[in-house]
Motif scaffolding. Structure first.
Motif, PDB file in Angstrom:
ATOM      1  N   GLY A 178     -51.353  50.764 -23.090  1.00 37.82           N
ATOM      2  CA  GLY A 178     -51.976  49.866 -24.051  1.00 37.82           C
ATOM      3  C   GLY A 178     -52.452  50.630 -25.258  1.00 37.82           C
ATOM      4  N   ARG A 179     -53.542  50.159 -25.862  1.00 41.93           N
ATOM      5  CA  ARG A 179     -54.033  50.802 -27.080  1.00 41.93           C
ATOM      6  C   ARG A 179     -55.499  51.213 -26.986  1.00 41.93           C
ATOM      7  NH1 ARG A 179     -50.342  50.056 -31.233  1.00 41.93           N
ATOM      8  NH2 ARG A 179     -51.910  50.440 -32.831  1.00 41.93           N
ATOM      9  N   LEU A 180     -56.061  51.213 -25.766  1.00 40.90           N
ATOM     10  CA  LEU A 180     -57.449  51.621 -25.590  1.00 40.90           C
ATOM     11  C   LEU A 180     -57.575  53.139 -25.647  1.00 40.90           C
ATOM     12  CD1 LEU A 180     -58.845  49.307 -22.755  1.00 40.90           C
ATOM     13  CD2 LEU A 180     -59.159  49.090 -25.225  1.00 40.90           C
ATOM     14  N   ARG A 181     -58.536  53.614 -26.434  1.00 41.03           N
ATOM     15  CA  ARG A 181     -58.808  55.044 -26.510  1.00 41.03           C
ATOM     16  C   ARG A 181     -59.611  55.530 -25.313  1.00 41.03           C
ATOM     17  NH1 ARG A 181     -61.084  55.686 -32.694  1.00 41.03           N
ATOM     18  NH2 ARG A 181     -59.145  55.324 -33.826  1.00 41.03           N
ATOM     19  N   GLU A 182     -60.372  54.634 -24.715  1.00 43.94           N
ATOM     20  CA  GLU A 182     -61.194  54.977 -23.562  1.00 43.94           C
ATOM     21  C   GLU A 182     -61.379  53.723 -22.720  1.00 43.94           C
ATOM     22  OE1 GLU A 182     -65.516  55.436 -24.099  1.00 43.94           O
ATOM     23  OE2 GLU A 182     -65.132  55.352 -26.265  1.00 43.94           O
ATOM     24  N   PRO A 183     -61.840  53.869 -21.464  1.00 50.93           N
ATOM     25  CA  PRO A 183     -62.039  52.688 -20.619  1.00 50.93           C
ATOM     26  C   PRO A 183     -63.000  51.698 -21.249  1.00 50.93           C
ATOM     27  CG  PRO A 183     -62.102  54.683 -19.292  1.00 50.93           C
ATOM     28  CD  PRO A 183     -62.073  55.129 -20.728  1.00 50.93           C
ATOM     29  N   MET A 184     -62.851  50.435 -20.888  1.00 56.27           N
ATOM     30  CA  MET A 184     -63.638  49.374 -21.503  1.00 56.27           C
ATOM     31  C   MET A 184     -65.134  49.562 -21.295  1.00 56.27           C
ATOM     32  SD  MET A 184     -63.238  45.263 -21.059  1.00 56.27           S
ATOM     33  CE  MET A 184     -64.024  45.270 -19.451  1.00 56.27           C
ATOM     34  N   LYS A 185     -65.538  50.248 -20.234  1.00 51.37           N
ATOM     35  CA  LYS A 185     -66.961  50.442 -19.979  1.00 51.37           C
ATOM     36  C   LYS A 185     -67.626  51.253 -21.090  1.00 51.37           C
ATOM     37  CE  LYS A 185     -68.529  53.340 -17.053  1.00 51.37           C
ATOM     38  NZ  LYS A 185     -68.895  54.074 -15.813  1.00 51.37           N
ATOM     39  N   GLY A 186     -66.826  51.909 -21.908  1.00 44.87           N
ATOM     40  CA  GLY A 186     -67.377  52.650 -23.035  1.00 44.87           C
ATOM     41  C   GLY A 186     -68.143  51.768 -24.009  1.00 44.87           C
ATOM     42  N   LYS A 187     -67.881  50.455 -23.963  1.00 48.58           N
ATOM     43  CA  LYS A 187     -68.602  49.539 -24.847  1.00 48.58           C
ATOM     44  C   LYS A 187     -70.096  49.512 -24.557  1.00 48.58           C
ATOM     45  CE  LYS A 187     -67.588  45.405 -22.022  1.00 48.58           C
ATOM     46  NZ  LYS A 187     -68.910  45.090 -21.516  1.00 48.58           N
ATOM     47  N   SER A 188     -70.510  50.022 -23.414  1.00 47.67           N
ATOM     48  CA  SER A 188     -71.942  50.029 -23.080  1.00 47.67           C
ATOM     49  C   SER A 188     -72.739  50.933 -24.015  1.00 47.67           C
ATOM     50  CB  SER A 188     -72.141  50.485 -21.630  1.00 47.67           C
ATOM     51  OG  SER A 188     -71.713  51.825 -21.455  1.00 47.67           O
TER      52      SER A 188
END
Length: 393
Positions: A178-188
C-alpha cells in the motif's frame, strides 16, 4: 459517487514485503517510545504538519492556512526538508534564492509569503537551532515543520496529521503493498487529525461514520476540510488577467501535473469542463527536454480554443525550464487552491492554534513578563529546558 478510500490501490502480492517493512518501522518507533532514540523538545512553539502515507494529502495548502492565520500576529518560519533540491545542509531563503536551492514547495511558499522565514534542512533539529540562533532569524516566534510527522527527532508542540478522504489510512496497507509509511497506530501521536479533500456534499451521517472509523483518543481533535479553487492565473505573463473557472467551459483543456494525486484535481474540474485531457508526471517531477517536447507536441495537436491548467507547485518548476513553445507559455495557467473547513470548524481550529502559539511565544504577555530581565535569545532550546505541549494548553 466518490467514497472514502476510493483512490487506494493495494498490491496484495507485495504484502509479505510489507511485513518486513512494518517490522523495521515498528522497531524504530519503539526505540523512540522507550527513549533509546531521543526526541528533542524546543522552547519555542513548533507545529508539525504531515501524514503517514506516501503522496499528497494537502500539506502545502494546510501549511499556507497556518501562515495566513499567524503571520500578522507573530514571526513565522517554515522549515522543510527541501525535497529534490540541489543544495545540502541548512539553507535560509532570501530574495535571490532559486527553486533548485530549496525545492519547489518551499520556493512556492516563499514567493507567496515573502515576510515569512523559509528554511530547508534534512536535519530538522539543526534547522530549528539555526533559525532560533542566527541573528537574521532570531526573532522567530513559531516554526512550522513541513512533512515532519515521521521526523521523530523533533518533539513538536502540536503534531498535525493529515489524512486524504480518498485514501483513508484505515483502508490502506504498509509499503510496498500500500502507501502507508508506518502502521496506522502511528496516528496516536497526533494532537490534531484533519481529513482532507472531502467532497463538499458530505452528509451528516458520513461525518459520523468517518469519525467512528478514525477511532481517535479523547485528547485528539478531528477536523474536516475541502479544497477551494481560486481564479486561474497566467504563469508567464503578469499583464494578462486572471480567468474564472467558468470561462473554461468552451475550451479544450490540457491538465498538466507533476503531483502525487492528479485524479482529484481532474474530478474537481469536470463540472466546469468534461473535455479534459490529462498529461501527468510523477510527484515533484523535474521536467527534462523530452518532457518539454511532449508537452509542446500534445498541446499543438489539440483543437482550438484551448488552455493548459497546472498546479502552483508545477508552475514553479515549469517557469525554470527552457524550451516551452510560445503557444504553451501564452496558454499556461496555474490553479491556486486553499482549504475550507467543514461543519463550521474553522473558528475552533484557528482559536486553538492561536492560543497555543501566543501562550508560548515571546509575544505572550505572560512570557514577556517573565523574560523582561533575560537575554533576548533565552527562548532557544537548551537555555531553559521545558516542553511546550499543545495538550497542556
Amino acid at each position: 459517487m466518490r467514497t472514502e478510500g476510493d483512490f487506494i490501490k493495494v498490491n496484495e502480492w507485495l504484502t509479505p514485503f510489507s511485513w518486513f517493512y512494518g517490522a523495521a518501522v515498528r522497531l524504530r518507533n519503539q526505540l523512540f517510545d522507550f527513549g533509546i532514540l531521543k526526541s528533542r523538545a524546543f522552547d519555542i512553539p513548533v507545529i508539525a504538519v504531515g501524514n503517514i502515507t506516501v503522496g499528497g494529502s494537502g500539506k502545502t495548502p494546510h501549511a499556507e492556512h497556518l501562515i495566513r492565520l499567524l503571520q500578522d500576529k507573530v514571526k513565522v518560519a517554515i522549515l522543510s526538508r527541501g525535497y529534490k533540491r540541489k543544495t545540502k545542509g541548512y539553507v535560509i531563503a532570501d530574495k535571490d534564492t532559486t527553486m533548485s536551492d530549496i525545492g519547489d514547495e518551499p520556493f512556492q511558499m516563499k514567493r507567496k509569503f515573502p515576510k515569512v522565514y523559509v528554511a530547508v534542512d534534512k536535519d530538522r533539529c539543526r534547522g530549528i537551532d539555526n533559525l532560533t540562533t542566527d541573528t537574521a532569524t532570531s526573532d522567530v516566534d513559531v516554526i512550522l515543520l513541513d512533512d515532519a510527522f515521521q521526523h521523530r527527532y523533533v518533539k513538536p508542540g502540536i503534531n498535525m496529521l493529515l489524512v486524504d478522504y480518498h485514501r483513508l489510512i484505515t483502508y490502506d496497507k504498509l509499503l510496498p503493498a500500500g502507501r502507508l509509511r508506518e502502521p496506522m497506530k502511528g496516528k496516536s501521536r497526533a494532537d490534531i487529525v484533519i481529513i482532507t479533500k472531502c467532497p463538499k456534499d458530505l452528509k451528516p451521517m458520513e461525518f459520523r461514520v468517518l469519525t467512528k472509523t478514525m477511532s481517535l483518543y479523547p485528547y485528539q481533535d478531528l477536523y474536516f476540510t475541502t479544497l477551494e479553487y481560486e481564479a486561474l492565473k497566467p504563469v508567464f505573463s503578469s499583464e494578462k488577467p486572471n480567468m474564472s473557472l467558468d470561462s473554461i467551459q468552451q475550451q479544450n483543456v490540457l491538465l498538466l501535473t507533476g503531483i502525487a494525486s492528479p485524479k482529484q484535481m481532474m474530478l474537481d474540474l469536470q463540472p466546469y469542463n468534461e473535455n479534459i485531457q490529462s498529461l501527468a508526471f510523477s510527484d515533484h517531477h523535474n521536467f527534462k527536454q523530452k518532457d518539454i517536447r511532449r508537452i509542446n507536441d500534445t498541446f499543438e495537436a489539440m483543437a482550438s480554443p484551448k488552455i493548459i491548467i497546472t498546479t502552483e507547485k508545477d508552475a514553479v518548476r515549469l517557469e525554470a525550464v527552457e524550451g516551452l513553445s510560445n503557444e504553451v507559455k501564452d496558454s499556461l495557467y496555474m490553479l491556486p487552491v486553499h482549504i475550507k473547513f467543514m461543519l463550521e470548524q474553522e473558528e475552533d481550529f484557528n482559536s486553538k492554534i492561536i492560543s497555543y502559539v501566543l501562550k508560548n511565544s515571546r509575544n505572550s504577555i505572560l512570557v514577556k513578563g517573565k523574560d523582561d530581565n533575560k537575554p533576548k535569545d533565552s527562548h532557544h532550546s537548551g537555555d531553559r529546558p521545558r516542553t511546550i505541549s499543545f495538550r497542556n494548553n
